[in-house]
Design an enzyme around this catalytic site. Structure first.
Site, PDB file in Angstrom:
ATOM      1  N   GLY B 169       0.353  -1.488  -0.283  1.00 52.59           N
ATOM      2  CA  GLY B 169       0.140  -0.300  -0.219  1.00 52.59           C
ATOM      3  C   GLY B 169       0.765   1.167   0.381  1.00 52.59           C
ATOM      4  N   VAL B 172       2.309   2.210  -3.669  1.00 52.96           N
ATOM      5  CA  VAL B 172       1.259   2.511  -4.278  1.00 52.96           C
ATOM      6  C   VAL B 172       0.820   4.135  -3.837  1.00 52.96           C
ATOM      7  CG1 VAL B 172      -1.216   2.760  -4.875  1.00 52.96           C
ATOM      8  CG2 VAL B 172       0.353   0.957  -4.326  1.00 52.96           C
ATOM      9  N   HIS B 173       0.780   4.706  -2.778  1.00 55.92           N
ATOM     10  CA  HIS B 173       1.036   5.407  -1.739  1.00 55.92           C
ATOM     11  C   HIS B 173       2.099   6.559  -1.978  1.00 55.92           C
ATOM     12  CE1 HIS B 173      -0.477   8.635   1.195  1.00 55.92           C
ATOM     13  NE2 HIS B 173       0.716   8.584   1.695  1.00 55.92           N
ATOM     14  N   ILE B 174       2.922   6.456  -2.325  1.00 58.05           N
ATOM     15  CA  ILE B 174       4.173   7.043  -3.214  1.00 58.05           C
ATOM     16  C   ILE B 174       3.969   7.455  -3.770  1.00 58.05           C
ATOM     17  CG2 ILE B 174       7.034   6.973  -2.906  1.00 58.05           C
ATOM     18  CD1 ILE B 174       6.184   7.181  -0.043  1.00 58.05           C
TER      19      ILE B 174
END
Ligand code: HEM
Ligand code: SF4
Lengths: 301, 224
Positions: B169, B172-174
């Site tokens: 997760g 994906v966030h970065i």
């Protein structure tokens, strides 16, 4: 550990390829003949003596078993169980010397994350190398016999070494040396299996029909074996497991599937992110967006 | 509208307390992932050198975990209202192709957070809860006798799987932050350009404007 420098290591924790240089070394075995043990605890005393450990004085809890459990200072413990044999109606005092079994397939070694903190020598001894131990306690979770004990200071795990430092120089373990009845004997695996067979024949001839050897297959055999008068019910001997094996939870936790699936997923996402960025380009805010926002904010939309 | 650079209007997005907490949580997460992966996969054991060795990494990891859990709890309380799921979110997420190709104009107008951000928020909340519970059970130095060894075996497996999911997760966030330029400043300066709001969070921008919190010529107060 001196032993690690003098004996051939065949397996080492958190290390892909341990040294497997061919060197002729017999597998060793410590055979504990429960039927010969008189519960004198000379072995227990010899163990603390040789390993220079001090178990603080505790309290009498109504049993000869003292201390009540293995500790980081007590690598071996005489466990006492009083059992009435339903067939004969007689009380039997079942005494078992508990301690590390030196499994051929050691769960502690599989669980340990620190390279070289747990090693297995070609002679079968499983040893903790404390300078490499980080004190996580994973070995405690890995062991199917509940043997390693965690010490608070230093925060590291301890257990029977099978006196690897004595074996390395051709001697036997301190407990075997101290035993007055030769209930504990030490030698090559072949010699010990032979000796055990003789003992079992003798016990059977004296009415112990289910006498047998405890060398469980679930962990590919052990380098500490018991001769048990009631080998069909090992649990009688203070819960010696009848079918010990490394827990399936530990197998999955330490398994290649979990490790490689997670690492592959991470790598795939990183590659995917780079490709997404490179192929489509960044999702930029345009001048039109800024103008539209400006109109909205100035109330002209 | 906090500043005006070359005709760009900036709108307040995150208050200072949220930004500080966010970066504490982010730092903790990176340290936890690095030390955790060292225990997870022996070829990464060298990462423990960053913490002064295997033993110190082992000691520090759970404490950093506690800081992370507390920080996330704070963010949770600050964000939970804005992260409740609405029917628009389901429509937004069902057009993931449009999202990934950057066609915000083909998506329902987005409030403070889009459906992806909401999912990340809830997934992390759940995973951190699992990591906290399983991590404490695994914490041998203090909690070895609080639970049985069979329970600890399950906990350490759950911990490593939850950690792997959380790291996925996080990647994906970065990526989303770098893929949508102008996003990072929301957590650094606390502001975003009006155009960024218009493009990615138009409903939120309208709310901010209609609440009178983005009037031209005034300093915009925190818009939460
Ligand atoms: C929330 C509070 C957390 C606590 C209390 C905690 C505690 C622990 C403990 C006690 C261990 C065993 C090693 C040691 O004793 O240091 C461990 C291992 C680990 N932790 Fe955490 N942790 C937490 C959060 C996290 C987070 C957020 C991540 C991921 C980014 C993470 C990733 C890992 C990994 C990968 C391992 C190794 C697991 C394995 O050996 O398979 N932890 N954690
Ligand atoms: S506590 Fe046990 S598992 Fe952990 S590093 Fe030390 S020997 Fe290895």
């Amino acid at each position: 550990m001196d032993a690690a420098r003098t004996m051939t290591v065949v397996r080492s924790s958190a290390t892909a390829s341990a040294r497997t240089t061919p060197r002729f070394e017999d597998e060793v075995t410590k055979l504990i003949d429960v039927s010969k043990c008189i519960g004198c605890k000379a072995c227990q005393a010899a163990c603390t003596e040789w390993n220079d450990t001090v178990q603080p004085i505790g309290y009498f809890t109504g049993s000869y078993q003292n201390p009540p459990d293995l500790t980081a200072n007590m690598f071996t413990l005489m466990r006492f169980n009083e059992w009435v044999n339903p067939k004969s109606g007689e009380l039997e005092w079942l005494i078992r010397k508990d301690g590390c079994m030196h499994c051929a397939d050691p769960g502690c070694l599989a669980a340990c994350p620190a390279p070289g903190a747990i090693v297995q020598y070609a002679n079968g001894i499983v040893d903790f190398v404390h300078e490499n131990c980080i004190g996580c306690g994973y070995c405690v979770k890995g062991c199917p016999f509940d043997i390693p004990r965690y010490s608070a200071a230093p925060a590291k795990a301890y257990k029977c070494t099978l006196c690897s430092d004595r074996v390395a120089v051709g001697d036997g373990p301190a407990c075997a040396k101290a035993c007055p009845t030769e209930a504990i004997v030490f030698g090559t695996k072949g010699e010990m299996l032979h000796h055990a067979a003789g003992r079992i024949t003798d016990l059977k001839s004296r009415g112990f029909e289910s006498a047998g050897l405890y060398n469980p297959d679930g962990v590919n055999g052990t380098h500490v074996m018991y001769v048990l008068p009631h080998a069909d019910q090992p649990e009688l001997y203070s819960n010696l497991p009848s079918d010990p094996h490394v827990s399936p939870w530990v197998r999955v936790w330490k398994g290649a599937a979990k490790t490689y699936v997670s690492l592959a997923a991470m790598a795939a996402l990183i590659v995917g992110a780079v490709v997404h960025h490179a192929a489509g380009g960044a999702n930029r805010v345009s001048e039109k967006d800024e103008q539209a926002a400006k109109k909205l904010i100035e109330g002209k939309e | 509208m906090a500043a005006d650079q070359a005709g760009i209007t900036f709108v307040k997005r995150h208050a200072l307390d949220v930004r500080i907490t966010h970066w504490i949580v982010a730092l903790c997460f990176i340290l936890l992932a690095l030390s955790g992966l060292a225990f997870f996969f022996p070829p990464f054991f060298f990462l423990t050198a960053l913490f002064g060795g295997g033993e110190t990494a082992r000691i520090l990891h759970p404490w950093i975990g506690l800081v992370l859990a507390l920080g996330y709890l704070y963010l949770f309380l600050r964000f939970v209202g804005a992260c409740l799921w609405h029917s628009d979110d389901s429509r937004w997420i069902s057009r993931l192709g449009q999202v990934m190709s950057g066609h915000d104009e083909n998506l329902p107008e987005v409030g403070k957070f889009n459906a992806g951000q909401k999912l990340y928020f809830w997934a992390m909340a759940l995973l951190i809860l699992v990591l906290l519970a399983s991590g404490v059970i695994t914490w041998n130095e203090y909690f070895a006798h609080a639970t049985s060894i069979p329970a600890q075996r399950i906990a350490v497996l759950a911990h490593s799987i939850a950690a792997a999911l959380a790291i996925l997760g996080f990647i994906v966030h970065i990526h989303m932050v770098t893929w949508e330029p102008g996003t990072l400043r929301a957590m650094v300066n606390g502001t975003v350009s009006g155009g960024w709001g218009w493009k990615h969070h138009r409903k939120w921008l309208r709310e901010v404007v209609s609440a009178g919190r983005a009037k031209p010529g005034t300093n915009a107060p925190p818009a939460e």
